[in-house]
Design a protein around this motif. Structure first.
Motif, PDB file in Angstrom:
ATOM      1  N   MET A   1      -2.788 -29.661 -77.224  1.00 46.93           N
ATOM      2  CA  MET A   1      -2.535 -28.853 -78.421  1.00 46.93           C
ATOM      3  C   MET A   1      -2.898 -29.653 -79.679  1.00 46.93           C
ATOM      4  O   MET A   1      -2.453 -30.771 -79.843  1.00 46.93           O
ATOM      5  N   ARG A   2      -3.702 -29.020 -80.553  1.00 47.93           N
ATOM      6  CA  ARG A   2      -3.986 -29.660 -81.835  1.00 47.93           C
ATOM      7  C   ARG A   2      -2.936 -29.205 -82.842  1.00 47.93           C
ATOM      8  O   ARG A   2      -2.552 -28.031 -82.853  1.00 47.93           O
ATOM      9  N   TYR A   3      -2.470 -30.129 -83.659  1.00 48.36           N
ATOM     10  CA  TYR A   3      -1.506 -29.799 -84.715  1.00 48.36           C
ATOM     11  C   TYR A   3      -2.209 -30.056 -86.040  1.00 48.36           C
ATOM     12  O   TYR A   3      -2.667 -31.170 -86.289  1.00 48.36           O
ATOM     13  N   LEU A  26       3.240 -22.583 -87.174  1.00 47.75           N
ATOM     14  CA  LEU A  26       4.543 -23.225 -87.039  1.00 47.75           C
ATOM     15  C   LEU A  26       5.290 -23.074 -88.361  1.00 47.75           C
ATOM     16  O   LEU A  26       4.971 -23.728 -89.339  1.00 47.75           O
ATOM     17  N   GLY A  29       9.792 -22.848 -86.311  1.00 46.57           N
ATOM     18  CA  GLY A  29       9.672 -23.245 -84.909  1.00 46.57           C
ATOM     19  C   GLY A  29      10.781 -22.733 -84.003  1.00 46.57           C
ATOM     20  O   GLY A  29      10.800 -23.062 -82.820  1.00 46.57           O
ATOM     21  N   LEU A  33       8.743 -22.870 -80.768  1.00 46.11           N
ATOM     22  CA  LEU A  33       8.990 -24.092 -79.997  1.00 46.11           C
ATOM     23  C   LEU A  33       9.844 -23.823 -78.768  1.00 46.11           C
ATOM     24  O   LEU A  33       9.744 -24.530 -77.766  1.00 46.11           O
ATOM     25  N   VAL A  34      10.667 -22.778 -78.835  1.00 43.48           N
ATOM     26  CA  VAL A  34      11.403 -22.355 -77.636  1.00 43.48           C
ATOM     27  C   VAL A  34      10.408 -21.839 -76.595  1.00 43.48           C
ATOM     28  O   VAL A  34      10.476 -22.176 -75.410  1.00 43.48           O
ATOM     29  N   LEU A  36       7.252 -22.626 -76.398  1.00 45.86           N
ATOM     30  CA  LEU A  36       6.452 -23.776 -75.949  1.00 45.86           C
ATOM     31  C   LEU A  36       7.203 -24.520 -74.851  1.00 45.86           C
ATOM     32  O   LEU A  36       6.651 -24.844 -73.801  1.00 45.86           O
ATOM     33  N   LYS A  37       8.473 -24.755 -75.093  1.00 41.25           N
ATOM     34  CA  LYS A  37       9.318 -25.487 -74.147  1.00 41.25           C
ATOM     35  C   LYS A  37       9.395 -24.734 -72.817  1.00 41.25           C
ATOM     36  O   LYS A  37       9.320 -25.325 -71.748  1.00 41.25           O
ATOM     37  N   ASP A  48       0.457 -25.677 -89.237  1.00 41.33           N
ATOM     38  CA  ASP A  48       1.656 -25.822 -90.071  1.00 41.33           C
ATOM     39  C   ASP A  48       1.241 -25.577 -91.523  1.00 41.33           C
ATOM     40  O   ASP A  48       0.357 -26.268 -92.043  1.00 41.33           O
ATOM     41  N   VAL A 101      19.859 -23.542 -86.817  1.00 42.34           N
ATOM     42  CA  VAL A 101      18.722 -22.608 -86.817  1.00 42.34           C
ATOM     43  C   VAL A 101      18.440 -22.140 -88.247  1.00 42.34           C
ATOM     44  O   VAL A 101      17.291 -22.031 -88.678  1.00 42.34           O
ATOM     45  N   ARG A 104      16.025 -23.919 -90.515  1.00 42.83           N
ATOM     46  CA  ARG A 104      14.602 -23.881 -90.188  1.00 42.83           C
ATOM     47  C   ARG A 104      14.026 -22.471 -90.164  1.00 42.83           C
ATOM     48  O   ARG A 104      12.876 -22.265 -90.571  1.00 42.83           O
TER      49      ARG A 104
ATOM     50  N   THR B  21       1.368 -34.242 -79.719  1.00 46.03           N
ATOM     51  CA  THR B  21       1.618 -33.154 -80.672  1.00 46.03           C
ATOM     52  C   THR B  21       2.703 -32.195 -80.189  1.00 46.03           C
ATOM     53  O   THR B  21       3.363 -31.564 -81.003  1.00 46.03           O
ATOM     54  N   THR B  44      16.552 -25.820 -76.220  1.00 48.90           N
ATOM     55  CA  THR B  44      16.103 -24.546 -76.781  1.00 48.90           C
ATOM     56  C   THR B  44      16.933 -24.081 -77.979  1.00 48.90           C
ATOM     57  O   THR B  44      16.966 -22.890 -78.287  1.00 48.90           O
ATOM     58  N   LEU B  63      14.099 -28.627 -81.577  1.00 51.09           N
ATOM     59  CA  LEU B  63      13.249 -27.566 -82.141  1.00 51.09           C
ATOM     60  C   LEU B  63      12.485 -28.047 -83.377  1.00 51.09           C
ATOM     61  O   LEU B  63      12.216 -27.283 -84.290  1.00 51.09           O
TER      62      LEU B  63
END
Ligand SMILES: Cc1cc2nc3c(=O)[nH]c(=O)nc-3n(C[C@H](O)[C@H](O)[C@H](O)COP(=O)(O)OP(=O)(O)OC[C@H]3O[C@@H](n4cnc5c(N)ncnc54)[C@H](O)[C@@H]3O)c2cc1C
Ligand code: FES
Ligand code: FES
Lengths: 287, 158
Positions: A1-3, A26, A29, A33-34, A36-37, A48, A101, A104, B21, B44, B63
């Motif tokens: 992944m490129r950021y 992004l 997130g 990001l959840v 992604l995880k 971003d 949360v 963000r 990244t 999460t 996160l």
């Protein structure tokens, strides 16, 4: 992944347009990001934009407010003037997640992620908020109601992104409110929800009304008939009953672990009624 | 996969690290910098065990991407005590036995400190709402809320 943190909106649009793989913006997130995880999405490019001009600012404009797309829920909640003008919008955003949360999460992210249950969305819809969209072909303004198109989907085309959301000036004697139903008091996804925005004349008669519901259809829905049912009334029982009936008729939810079709439909009507009464009070109406 | 250099400030110390990244700030803290105070309960955003401060805001470090922290100020539980002197919250949590296994404790302490800086005299309800994103599976929340209130009272008197 490129950021990548592009140098300008133009550079971001070009980068996103030319990406052949999967790309994501992004913001806070707290959705992406959840995902992604959980390996639900594996982006090749993560862009971003939070450092770009205006993205983190709240600016007064034409009697309303322009909210940068990277403004967090916590920052919005600390802005007394926005809260005073659009309390329903701010209470929707503030319901998202925990304190962590809130630091963000953004309302633009809530909108673009396309959840039918997004808590920031119904009150933005009833406020007639407008998203400013930058893309490879320039800039356009899109009503918030037209952004989500289905669960996880939105109407932005390749290379486009939101840079701010405009909350228009609120008329005199007007108010809004947002309510959701969850089985606990915090940290859960709406089973159903409703936002109402009303304007009154001097003697408390409703001159315009908008009602939107969440979690009861593939997208948040503006229920025009429900708003129309309140116009000309002082929220008497007959007007409320007609509004609730219109809300129920507009619901087409699914049954899942959070609630059945019947329960969601019934609670959406109840929440719309309660939100209408709160909005009426905020608009200065006496019941 | 290529790693990227990132420069941040962690607990007041300028810190540089390399990370992928897609690596979270939590993974960077624990696996690359040896700061294992922040815990991973869920990864999460649900449990708050990974709570840290970023630019003065309470966040779940699971996160946040490591690469996002370029130029940021990060504070973790490791920076809470001053030398051998525990922060009042840390001391009162021990005195009042507001922990059992302790997995949730670093996150709760970081979150509670953030609350008291904003609101030195919160009601129990305010404490409960503020800590709604910090799950504890053993102690029970009563002792935790009481300990936060006792520390808050001490800090107001100081
Ligand atoms: C513990 C927890 C609790 C939560 N509780 C709630 C809740 O109660 N109610 C609720 O509604 N949601 C909840 N959420 C979901 C999430 O926090 C919200 O949807 C939030 O508003 C997402 O905003 P974000 O800035 O974090 O978006 P991100 O995760 O950064 O982005 C989400 C999506 O939107 C896109 N996007 C972001 N910004 C833009 C932009 N400017 N232009 C174009 N596309 C963009 C991204 O590409 C991505 O696909 C919760 C999440 C967690 C982890
Ligand atoms: S590990 Fe980050 S919230 Fe659970
Ligand atoms: S003490 Fe074990 S989770 Fe809280």
């Amino acid at each position: 992944m490129r950021y990548v943190k592009p140098e300008s909106f133009e550079a971001a649009a070009t980068l996103l347009r030319d990406e052949t793989g999967i790309s994501r913006i992004l913001a806070g997130g707290t959705d992406v990001l959840v995902q992604l995880k959980a390996e639900m999405v594996e982006p090749d490019l993560m862009v971003d934009l939070k450092h770009l001009p205006g993205m983190r600012e709240i600016v007064a404009e034409d009697g309303g407010f322009r909210i940068g797309a990277a403004v967090s829920g916590a920052e919005l909640g600390e802005h007394d003037a926005v809260k005073a003008m659009w309390p329903g919008v701010v209470e929707g955003v503030e319901l998202i997640g925990s304190s962590q949360v809130q630091s963000r999460a953004t309302m633009a992210g809530n909108l673009c992620t396309g959840s039918p249950a997004g808590d920031a969305v119904p009150a933005m819809v009833t406020a007639e908020a407008v998203a400013r969209v930058h893309g490879p072909d320039g800039v356009r303004d899109v009503p918030v109601v037209d952004i989500p198109t289905g669960p996880g989907k939105n109407s932005l085309s390749k290379g486009e992104f939101i840079t701010s959301i405009y909350l228009p000036a609120r008329p005199a004697h007007a108010g809004d409110a947002y309510l959701r139903f969850i089985p606990r008091t915090e940290m859960d996804i709406a089973v159903s929800s409703a936002a109402v925005s009303l304007a009154l004349d001097e003697d408390g008669t409703v001159t315009s009304a908008r009602v939107a519901v969440g979690a009861v259809a593939p997208t948040v829905r503006l229920v025009k008939d429900a708003g129309a049912a309140l116009v000309g009334s002082k929220l008497d029982d007959a007007a409320i009953a007609a509004m609730v009936h219109a809300v129920e008729a507009a619901c087409s939810p699914i049954t899942d672990k959070r609630g059945t079709i019947e329960f969601r439909t019934k609670t959406a009507g109840v929440l719309a009624k309660r939100a209408a009464l709160i909005a009426y009070g905020r608009a200065g109406g006496q019941l | 996969m290529k790693t990227i250099p990132v420069a941040t400030t962690i607990n007041g110390d300028e810190t540089e690290f390399l990370c992928h990244t897609d690596e979270s700030l939590l993974d960077v803290l624990r696996d690359r910098l040896g700061l294992t105070g922040a815990k991973e309960g869920c990864g999460t955003g649900d449990c708050g065990a990974c709570s840290v401060m970023m630019n003065g805001r309470l966040v779940c470090s699971c996160l946040v991407l490591g690469v996002e922290t370029e130029g940021a100020e990060i504070e973790t539980i490791e920076g809470m005590a001053k030398g051998d002197t525990l922060h009042p919250l840390q001391r009162v949590f021990l005195e009042e036995a507001a922990l059992q296994c302790g997995i949730c404790t670093p996150g709760i302490l970081v979150a509670a400190k953030a609350l008291l800086e904003k609101n030195p005299d919160p009601t129990d309800t305010e404490v409960r709402y503020w800590l709604a994103g910090n799950l504890c599976r053993c102690t029970g929340y009563d002792k935790i809320i009481k300990a936060v209130q006792k520390a808050a009272a001490e800090m107001r008197a100081a």
